[in-house]
Design a protein around this motif. Structure first.
Motif, short mmCIF file in Angstrom:
data_model
loop_
_atom_site.label_atom_id
_atom_site.label_comp_id
_atom_site.label_asym_id
_atom_site.label_seq_id
_atom_site.Cartn_x
_atom_site.Cartn_y
_atom_site.Cartn_z
N GLY A 56 0.83 -1.20 0.00
CA GLY A 56 0.00 0.00 0.00
C GLY A 56 0.86 1.24 0.00
N ALA A 57 0.23 2.36 0.23
CA ALA A 57 0.91 3.65 0.15
C ALA A 57 1.93 3.83 1.26
N SER A 58 2.96 4.58 0.95
CA SER A 58 3.95 4.97 1.95
C SER A 58 3.67 6.42 2.35
N PRO A 59 3.70 6.73 3.64
CA PRO A 59 3.50 8.13 4.04
C PRO A 59 4.65 9.01 3.58
N ASP A 60 5.74 8.39 3.13
CA ASP A 60 6.90 9.15 2.67
C ASP A 60 6.81 9.54 1.20
N LEU A 61 5.83 9.02 0.47
CA LEU A 61 5.66 9.34 -0.94
C LEU A 61 4.46 10.26 -1.10
N VAL A 62 4.67 11.41 -1.74
CA VAL A 62 3.60 12.37 -1.98
C VAL A 62 3.69 12.81 -3.44
N LEU A 63 2.57 12.78 -4.13
CA LEU A 63 2.50 13.26 -5.50
C LEU A 63 2.06 14.71 -5.48
N TRP A 64 2.84 15.61 -6.06
CA TRP A 64 2.61 17.06 -6.03
C TRP A 64 2.13 17.48 -7.41
N LEU A 65 0.88 17.99 -7.50
CA LEU A 65 0.31 18.38 -8.79
C LEU A 65 -0.10 19.84 -8.75
N GLN A 66 0.52 20.66 -9.57
CA GLN A 66 0.15 22.08 -9.65
C GLN A 66 -1.02 22.23 -10.62
N PRO A 92 2.22 28.22 5.02
CA PRO A 92 3.17 29.26 5.45
C PRO A 92 4.15 29.67 4.36
N TRP A 93 4.41 28.79 3.38
CA TRP A 93 5.32 29.11 2.28
C TRP A 93 4.61 29.81 1.13
N GLY A 94 3.31 30.12 1.31
CA GLY A 94 2.59 30.95 0.36
C GLY A 94 1.83 30.24 -0.73
N LEU A 95 1.84 28.91 -0.76
CA LEU A 95 1.09 28.17 -1.77
C LEU A 95 -0.26 27.75 -1.22
N ASP A 96 -1.26 27.70 -2.09
CA ASP A 96 -2.57 27.18 -1.71
C ASP A 96 -2.57 25.69 -2.01
N GLU A 97 -2.86 24.86 -1.00
CA GLU A 97 -2.78 23.41 -1.15
C GLU A 97 -4.01 22.73 -0.58
N ALA A 98 -4.42 21.63 -1.24
CA ALA A 98 -5.44 20.71 -0.74
C ALA A 98 -4.87 19.32 -0.91
N TRP A 99 -5.31 18.39 -0.08
CA TRP A 99 -4.80 17.03 -0.14
C TRP A 99 -5.93 16.08 -0.51
N ILE A 100 -5.60 15.15 -1.40
CA ILE A 100 -6.51 14.06 -1.76
C ILE A 100 -5.67 12.77 -1.67
N ALA A 101 -6.30 11.62 -1.90
CA ALA A 101 -5.57 10.35 -1.88
C ALA A 101 -6.15 9.41 -2.91
N ASP A 102 -5.28 8.55 -3.46
CA ASP A 102 -5.75 7.54 -4.40
C ASP A 102 -6.30 6.35 -3.62
N ILE A 108 -1.88 12.89 -2.48
CA ILE A 108 -1.70 13.75 -3.63
C ILE A 108 -1.97 15.18 -3.17
N VAL A 109 -0.99 16.05 -3.36
CA VAL A 109 -1.13 17.45 -2.97
C VAL A 109 -1.47 18.24 -4.22
N LEU A 110 -2.62 18.88 -4.21
CA LEU A 110 -3.02 19.77 -5.30
C LEU A 110 -2.60 21.18 -4.91
N VAL A 111 -1.88 21.85 -5.79
CA VAL A 111 -1.25 23.13 -5.46
C VAL A 111 -1.64 24.18 -6.49
N GLU A 112 -2.03 25.35 -5.99
CA GLU A 112 -2.19 26.53 -6.83
C GLU A 112 -1.18 27.56 -6.35
#
Length: 124
Positions: A56-66, A92-102, A108-112
């Motif tokens: 299954g998924a590893s908490p150490d792996l994150v897919l970053w999608l802008q 805090p680093w100024g990006l807008d982010e939401a998290w989803i999961a497969d 999966i981090v969705l970033v604007e």
């Protein structure tokens, strides 16, 4: 080292469910299909769903999608039946982010990138 192309390989426990998630729920375009796998476009990269995993998924792996429009993307995904793991917020680093999961729980981090942020570029 000169890298000509790259992709992330995901070995899900349920290939059919995970392929359907990336294809139908996220709506990613198919780059190519082969017996036992599908490769999806991810902007300048790709993600391949193939084989069968066991852990299954590893908490150490994150897919970053802008994405261009985080609120619109979340609305589209929710219309496809997806509930975010975490709603959009400004980090805090100024990006807008939401998290989803497969289906396996791969985060999966969705970033604007908001207007005025130093990394904002339009690569069209």
């Amino acid at each position: 080292m000169e890298v000509l192309k790259s992709r992330l390989l995901i070995r899900p426990r349920d290939v059919e469910a995970t392929t359907a998630f990336y294809r139908d729920t996220l709506g990613l375009a198919v780059e190519r299909e082969f017996p036992g796998g599908t490769v999806f476009f991810l902007g300048h990269g790709s993600v391949e769903v193939s084989g069968r995993g066991e852990a299954g998924a590893s908490p150490d792996l994150v897919l970053w999608l802008q994405v261009r429009d985080l609120a619109g993307t979340l609305a589209e995904l929710e219309a496809n039946g997806l509930t975010p793991v975490r709603d959009a917020q400004r980090e805090p680093w100024g990006l807008d982010e939401a998290w989803i999961a497969d289906p396996d729980g791969t985060r999966i981090v969705l970033v604007e990138v908001p207007e005025g942020h130093p990394i904002r570029t339009d690569t069209r």
